[in-house]
Design an enzyme around this catalytic site. Structure first.
Site, PDB file in Angstrom:
ATOM      1  N   TYR A 193       0.870  -1.181   0.000  1.00 53.95           N
ATOM      2  CA  TYR A 193       0.000   0.000   0.000  1.00 53.95           C
ATOM      3  C   TYR A 193       0.904   1.226   0.000  1.00 53.95           C
ATOM      4  CZ  TYR A 193      -4.202   2.598   1.544  1.00 53.95           C
ATOM      5  OH  TYR A 193      -5.259   3.469   1.649  1.00 53.95           O
ATOM      6  N   ARG A 246      -6.169  10.485 -10.703  1.00 51.81           N
ATOM      7  CA  ARG A 246      -5.543  11.132  -9.531  1.00 51.81           C
ATOM      8  C   ARG A 246      -5.040  10.033  -8.601  1.00 51.81           C
ATOM      9  NH1 ARG A 246      -5.683  10.213  -4.769  1.00 51.81           N
ATOM     10  NH2 ARG A 246      -7.578  11.003  -3.836  1.00 51.81           N
ATOM     11  N   LYS A 264      -5.824  -1.873  -2.673  1.00 53.56           N
ATOM     12  CA  LYS A 264      -6.960  -1.627  -1.767  1.00 53.56           C
ATOM     13  C   LYS A 264      -7.707  -2.936  -1.495  1.00 53.56           C
ATOM     14  CE  LYS A 264      -7.086   3.033  -1.388  1.00 53.56           C
ATOM     15  NZ  LYS A 264      -7.240   3.850  -0.182  1.00 53.56           N
ATOM     16  N   GLU A 336     -12.240   5.028  -6.471  1.00 55.88           N
ATOM     17  CA  GLU A 336     -10.929   5.315  -5.888  1.00 55.88           C
ATOM     18  C   GLU A 336     -10.065   6.124  -6.849  1.00 55.88           C
ATOM     19  OE1 GLU A 336     -10.126   3.846  -2.646  1.00 55.88           O
ATOM     20  OE2 GLU A 336      -8.649   5.463  -2.800  1.00 55.88           O
ATOM     21  N   ASP A 337      -9.538   7.189  -6.358  1.00 58.23           N
ATOM     22  CA  ASP A 337      -8.539   7.984  -7.074  1.00 58.23           C
ATOM     23  C   ASP A 337      -8.995   8.459  -8.453  1.00 58.23           C
ATOM     24  OD1 ASP A 337      -7.202   7.536  -4.761  1.00 58.23           O
ATOM     25  OD2 ASP A 337      -5.396   6.697  -5.646  1.00 58.23           O
ATOM     26  N   ASP A 359     -14.001   6.454  -1.623  1.00 59.96           N
ATOM     27  CA  ASP A 359     -13.064   6.299  -0.512  1.00 59.96           C
ATOM     28  C   ASP A 359     -12.341   7.605  -0.201  1.00 59.96           C
ATOM     29  OD1 ASP A 359     -11.655   4.788   1.371  1.00 59.96           O
ATOM     30  OD2 ASP A 359     -10.007   4.446  -0.031  1.00 59.96           O
ATOM     31  N   ASP A 360     -11.969   8.337  -1.234  1.00 60.10           N
ATOM     32  CA  ASP A 360     -11.182   9.556  -1.027  1.00 60.10           C
ATOM     33  C   ASP A 360     -12.019  10.652  -0.371  1.00 60.10           C
ATOM     34  OD1 ASP A 360      -8.748   8.589  -2.368  1.00 60.10           O
ATOM     35  OD2 ASP A 360     -10.109   8.457  -4.068  1.00 60.10           O
ATOM     36  N   ASN A 501      -0.488  11.552   0.239  1.00 60.56           N
ATOM     37  CA  ASN A 501       0.297  10.359  -0.079  1.00 60.56           C
ATOM     38  C   ASN A 501       0.923  10.495  -1.455  1.00 60.56           C
ATOM     39  OD1 ASN A 501      -0.507   8.876   2.276  1.00 60.56           O
ATOM     40  ND2 ASN A 501      -2.520   8.615   1.338  1.00 60.56           N
ATOM     41  N   ASN A 545      -5.142   7.234   7.680  1.00 62.73           N
ATOM     42  CA  ASN A 545      -5.351   6.692   6.336  1.00 62.73           C
ATOM     43  C   ASN A 545      -6.681   5.957   6.275  1.00 62.73           C
ATOM     44  OD1 ASN A 545      -5.097   4.818   3.974  1.00 62.73           O
ATOM     45  ND2 ASN A 545      -3.152   5.897   3.823  1.00 62.73           N
TER      46      ASN A 545
HETATM   47  N1  NDP Z   1      -4.613   9.809   4.074  1.00 62.70           N
HETATM   48  C1  NDP Z   1      -5.630   9.383   3.365  1.00 62.70           C
HETATM   49  O1  NDP Z   1      -6.355   8.450   3.751  1.00 62.70           O
HETATM   50  C2  NDP Z   1      -5.930  10.038   2.073  1.00 62.70           C
HETATM   51  C3  NDP Z   1      -5.071  10.907   1.499  1.00 62.70           C
HETATM   52  N2  NDP Z   1      -5.370  11.509   0.328  1.00 62.70           N
HETATM   53  C4  NDP Z   1      -4.363  12.370  -0.261  1.00 62.70           C
HETATM   54  O2  NDP Z   1      -4.830  13.695  -0.303  1.00 62.70           O
HETATM   55  C5  NDP Z   1      -4.246  14.342  -1.399  1.00 62.70           C
HETATM   56  C6  NDP Z   1      -5.327  15.112  -2.132  1.00 62.70           C
HETATM   57  O3  NDP Z   1      -6.287  14.230  -2.622  1.00 62.70           O
HETATM   58  P1  NDP Z   1      -7.667  14.800  -3.210  1.00 62.70           P
HETATM   59  O4  NDP Z   1      -8.328  15.664  -2.236  1.00 62.70           O
HETATM   60  O5  NDP Z   1      -8.390  13.664  -3.740  1.00 62.70           O
HETATM   61  O6  NDP Z   1      -7.117  15.687  -4.408  1.00 62.70           O
HETATM   62  P2  NDP Z   1      -7.841  16.824  -5.197  1.00 62.70           P
HETATM   63  O7  NDP Z   1      -7.116  16.977  -6.459  1.00 62.70           O
HETATM   64  O8  NDP Z   1      -9.298  16.599  -5.221  1.00 62.70           O
HETATM   65  O9  NDP Z   1      -7.594  18.132  -4.300  1.00 62.70           O
HETATM   66  C7  NDP Z   1      -6.347  18.717  -4.111  1.00 62.70           C
HETATM   67  C8  NDP Z   1      -6.549  20.078  -3.520  1.00 62.70           C
HETATM   68  O10 NDP Z   1      -5.276  20.567  -3.126  1.00 62.70           O
HETATM   69  C9  NDP Z   1      -5.100  21.872  -3.670  1.00 62.70           C
HETATM   70  N3  NDP Z   1      -3.674  22.097  -3.896  1.00 62.70           N
HETATM   71  C10 NDP Z   1      -2.853  21.441  -4.719  1.00 62.70           C
HETATM   72  N4  NDP Z   1      -1.598  21.942  -4.619  1.00 62.70           N
HETATM   73  C11 NDP Z   1      -1.662  22.928  -3.710  1.00 62.70           C
HETATM   74  C12 NDP Z   1      -0.722  23.835  -3.178  1.00 62.70           C
HETATM   75  N5  NDP Z   1       0.559  23.786  -3.549  1.00 62.70           N
HETATM   76  N6  NDP Z   1      -1.135  24.731  -2.275  1.00 62.70           N
HETATM   77  C13 NDP Z   1      -2.424  24.770  -1.895  1.00 62.70           C
HETATM   78  N7  NDP Z   1      -3.368  23.933  -2.348  1.00 62.70           N
HETATM   79  C14 NDP Z   1      -2.982  23.032  -3.250  1.00 62.70           C
HETATM   80  C15 NDP Z   1      -5.914  21.898  -4.929  1.00 62.70           C
HETATM   81  O11 NDP Z   1      -6.184  23.248  -5.239  1.00 62.70           O
HETATM   82  P3  NDP Z   1      -6.976  23.701  -6.557  1.00 62.70           P
HETATM   83  O12 NDP Z   1      -8.367  23.199  -6.359  1.00 62.70           O
HETATM   84  O13 NDP Z   1      -6.870  25.170  -6.530  1.00 62.70           O
HETATM   85  O14 NDP Z   1      -6.288  23.044  -7.708  1.00 62.70           O
HETATM   86  C16 NDP Z   1      -7.127  21.095  -4.490  1.00 62.70           C
HETATM   87  O15 NDP Z   1      -8.035  21.912  -3.817  1.00 62.70           O
HETATM   88  C17 NDP Z   1      -3.541  13.275  -2.233  1.00 62.70           C
HETATM   89  O16 NDP Z   1      -2.161  13.355  -1.995  1.00 62.70           O
HETATM   90  C18 NDP Z   1      -4.065  11.982  -1.680  1.00 62.70           C
HETATM   91  O17 NDP Z   1      -3.083  10.978  -1.711  1.00 62.70           O
HETATM   92  C19 NDP Z   1      -6.554  11.307  -0.308  1.00 62.70           C
HETATM   93  C20 NDP Z   1      -7.450  10.437   0.201  1.00 62.70           C
HETATM   94  C21 NDP Z   1      -7.186   9.695   1.417  1.00 62.70           C
HETATM   95  C1  PYR Z   2      -5.182   6.761   0.779  1.00 55.44           C
HETATM   96  C2  PYR Z   2      -5.845   7.187  -0.421  1.00 55.44           C
HETATM   97  O1  PYR Z   2      -6.939   6.731  -0.727  1.00 55.44           O
HETATM   98  C3  PYR Z   2      -5.218   8.151  -1.276  1.00 55.44           C
HETATM   99  O2  PYR Z   2      -4.173   8.662  -0.939  1.00 55.44           O
HETATM  100  O3  PYR Z   2      -5.783   8.436  -2.336  1.00 55.44           O
HETATM  101 MG    MG Z   3      -7.412   7.084  -2.760  1.00 54.72          MG
END
Ligand code: NDP
Ligand code: PYR
Ligand code: MG
Length: 645
Positions: A193, A246, A264, A336-337, A359-360, A501, A545
């Protein structure tokens, strides 16, 4: 085994979660080989494909009929899962797949990952299954096999080599793979993972050996129902599907995102006890906009830019219909993603008609809320008394924010519109404020509050003075020294969650969080960090996570026969997880329990999710088992070898 009205609830289970620990020492029927003579032009016998399944032909025949597989059938979603190959209902002019059953033995048995035991085949099995001479004389226990495999894996210094060794094992001996993963979960989770799966996806084409999961590309448009029938298992309970746009915080990896559904689902089995044969990883390939991959000679996907709009929507729609038609109403589909410009819309579109969750958006929300509920025991106050600032206003960020606002509203009685005001967001353009409303994507709008413009995080932290800072940006090292120090100036114990991540994208490291807050931060991250020593004290940080949530949530949905996912189930999962955090965990700064106990935790989450499904009238498996935790545990897959007669 739990029994209702004198019959076994498990044995009668249409959804087959019955192969739990209760059967561990029972003799099982010899490995069934279901062989299909498959022909691309409808003529039987052109191409023989041997497919091994953990089911018997009787089960196939006993299942209730579904519509025949004609061209119009995708419009006839019935929800029935029987006769999926249309054998009973086909008319004389319709083609069917000629499945037959035989017993696996000899060399093919050793090459079948579902049944292979390697050196653990007994003398009796060697005789009964024509294995004499095909194996060396020794007979070893599964425990010894685990010991040897762990020693082998530990010899690899490069994480990707460990990943490949684990994938090879999964393809060679499935039960040993899961035994290893379950027994050494804390050590192997980062291998199968995040973070390693991220690198594996980036290099998926180069390291590709055996295909895993189902690849559905634009080439399969109009034929998805047929494609699903090529998958050797029929009783699918959980599908994890991505379109690869993504992948973690690594962006668009196209078809190579397949590593994520595969990873997953291996957690669904290892952490949540769903049978491997009931899990289906799917990657939908509509192209990629990743130029590097498009120019990579080893890239495994469609070499074209992403399809969008109608073409994209139609492919997904065909997939969603075909899944329901093939596997029934109660198959769980985990998105997912996906990129956020599709993720929210897909959830809104299919939430009312399918058992789906993202999931996200939702799994992450549930795990973070759990961590916050636990963290309140350290920092004091109620959720509503805290102020939250997010870096990243996408799926994870707004999903978490919405669940926090919902929980606050439930606790205080205030409308969600009000509780949202305690939550602020920064995206790539700065603080989300009302003055930006016009240009905001719909999922950001609820978080646009009255404030003067702020263009960067550190100024936002200083202006908002949050008690909780959450990184969900996918942008590594954005929680700078100045940001964490600012958090530490107005909080005795700042809560800092760096969720992104893999490790390279984490908003800060554990070491940075503790160092810059002088050891006061309550820190957790999406990918794991080793314990950190600061000022003579060792700090172990937790892993925030969604892997804590989705396996138990999925199990709860399955054992209750739930037909829809409801926000209250996510809240129930959060509370169940938070309740597993002990005083001892909290004293050492952990807001999540250790993963070593995850199967027990998943059973508790499953029980509370199932209870919520019954309470909401969304459960279809009746009557409700009296002891849901015991029931959930009894349903969980065990990787112990079975004896073959
Ligand atoms: N720990 C866990 O269980 C999980 C972790 N994640 C992680 O979260 C992260 C984001 O995922 P997700 O929300 O789906 O992604 P999205 O693409 O949906 O959202 C990313 C957000 O971050 C903003 N962003 C990107 N770069 C910057 C920066 N340099 N400064 C400020 N804001 C920034 C984007 O802004 P804008 O809209 O303006 O482009 C957007 O609003 C990934 O790395 C993913 O791995 C996700 C799911 C679960
Ligand atoms: C953990 C997860 O789902 C992600 O980083 O997208
Ligand atoms: Mg994910």
């Amino acid at each position: 085994m739990l029994s209702l009205n004198g019959t076994s609830f498990l044995d009668n289970s249409l959804y087959g979660v019955s192969r739990g620990v209760v059967q561990q020492h029972r003799r099982v029927a010899p490995p069934m080989v279901v062989v299909a003579s498959v022909s691309s032009n409808g003529r039987a016998g052109d191409r023989n494909v041997s497919v091994l399944v953990e089911t018997s032909l009787k089960e196939i025949r006993d299942a209730s009929p579904a519509p025949p597989a004609d061209k119009d059938s995708k419009s006839k979603v019935t929800g029935g899962i029987g006769d999926v190959y249309g054998e009973d209902t086909a008319t004389e002019d319709q083609s069917i797949t000629p499945w037959t059953v035989s017993v696996a033995s000899g060399y093919p048995l050793l090459r079948d990952p579902h049944y292979n035991k390697g050196l653990a085949f007994t003398e009796k099995e060697k005789d009964a299954h024509y294995l004499r001479g095909l194996l060396p004389p020794v007979v070893v226990s599964q425990e010894l096999q685990v010991k040897k495999m762990m020693a082998n894996i530990r010899q690899y210094q490069v994480p990707l080599q460990r990943y490949m060794a684990m994938m090879d094992l999964q393809e060679r001996n499935e039960r040993l793979f899961y035994k290893l993963l379950i027994d050494h979960v804390e050590e192997l989770l980062p291998v199968v993972y995040t973070p390693t799966v991220g690198e594996a996806c980036q290099k998926y084409g180069s390291i590709f050996r055996q295909p895993q999961g189902l690849f559905i590309s634009l080439k399969e448009k109009g034929k998805i129902l047929e494609v699903l029938k090529n998958w050797p298992q029929q009783k699918i309970q959980v599908i994890v599907v991505t379109d690869g746009e993504r992948i973690l915080g690594l962006g668009d990896l196209g078809c190579q995102g397949m590593g994520i559904p595969v990873g997953k689902l291996s957690l669904y089995t290892a952490l949540g006890g769903i049978r491997p044969s009931a899990c289906l990883p799917v990657t939908i390939d509509v192209g990629t906009n990743n130029e590097k991959l498009l120019n990579d000679e080893f890239y495994i996907g469609l070499r074209q830019r992403r399809a969008t709009g109608k073409e994209y929507a139609e492919l997904i729609d065909e997939f969603m219909s075909a899944v329901k038609q093939t596997y029934g109403e109660k198959v769980l589909i985990q998105f997912e993603d996906f990129a956020n410009h599709n993720a929210f819309d897909l959830l809104a579109k299919y939430g009312p008609t399918h058992l789906v969750f993202n999931d996200d958006i939702q799994g992450t929300a549930s795990v973070v809320l759990a961590g916050l509920i636990a963290a309140l025991k350290l920092v004091g106050g109620t959720l509503a008394e805290h102020t939250f600032l997010f870096l990243g206003a996408g799926e994870a960020g707004t999903g978490i924010a919405e669940l926090i606002a919902l929980e606050m509203s439930k606790q205080t009685g205030a409308p969600v519109d009000e509780t949202r005001k305690k939550i602020w967001m920064v995206d790539s353009k700065g603080l989300i404020t009302r003055s930006r409303m016009e240009g905001l994507q719909h999922f950001k709008r609820p978080w646009a509050h009255e404030h003067e413009p702020v263009t960067n995080l550190v100024d936002a932290v200083k202006a908002i003075k949050p008690t909780v800072l959450i990184g969900s940006s996918g942008a590594g090292r954005t929680f700078t020294k100045e940001v964490v120090e600012a958090m530490a100036t107005f909080n005795e114990k700042p809560i800092v969650l760096a969720l992104s991540n893999p490790t390279s994208q984490s908003e800060c490291t554990a070491e940075e969080a503790y160092m810059w807050s002088e050891g006061r931060a309550i820190f957790a991250s999406g990918s794991p960090f080793d314990p950190v020593e600061y000022d003579g004290k060792v700090y172990a940080s937790g892993q925030a996570n969604n892997a804590y949530i989705f396996p138990g949530l999925g199990l709860g949905l399955i054992i209750s026969g739930a037909i829809r996912v409801h926000d209250d189930m996510l809240l129930a999962a959060s509370e169940a997880l938070a309740a597993q955090v002990t005083e001892e965990n909290l004293e050492s700064g952990l807001i999540y329990p250790p993963f070593s106990n995850i199967r027990k935790i998943s059973a508790k989450i499953a029980a509370d999710v199932a209870a919520k499904a019954y309470e909401l009238g969304l459960a279809t498996r009746l009557p409700q088992p009296e002891n849901l935790v015991a029931y959930a545990e009894s349903c969980m897959y065990s990787p112990a070898y079975r004896c073959y007669r």
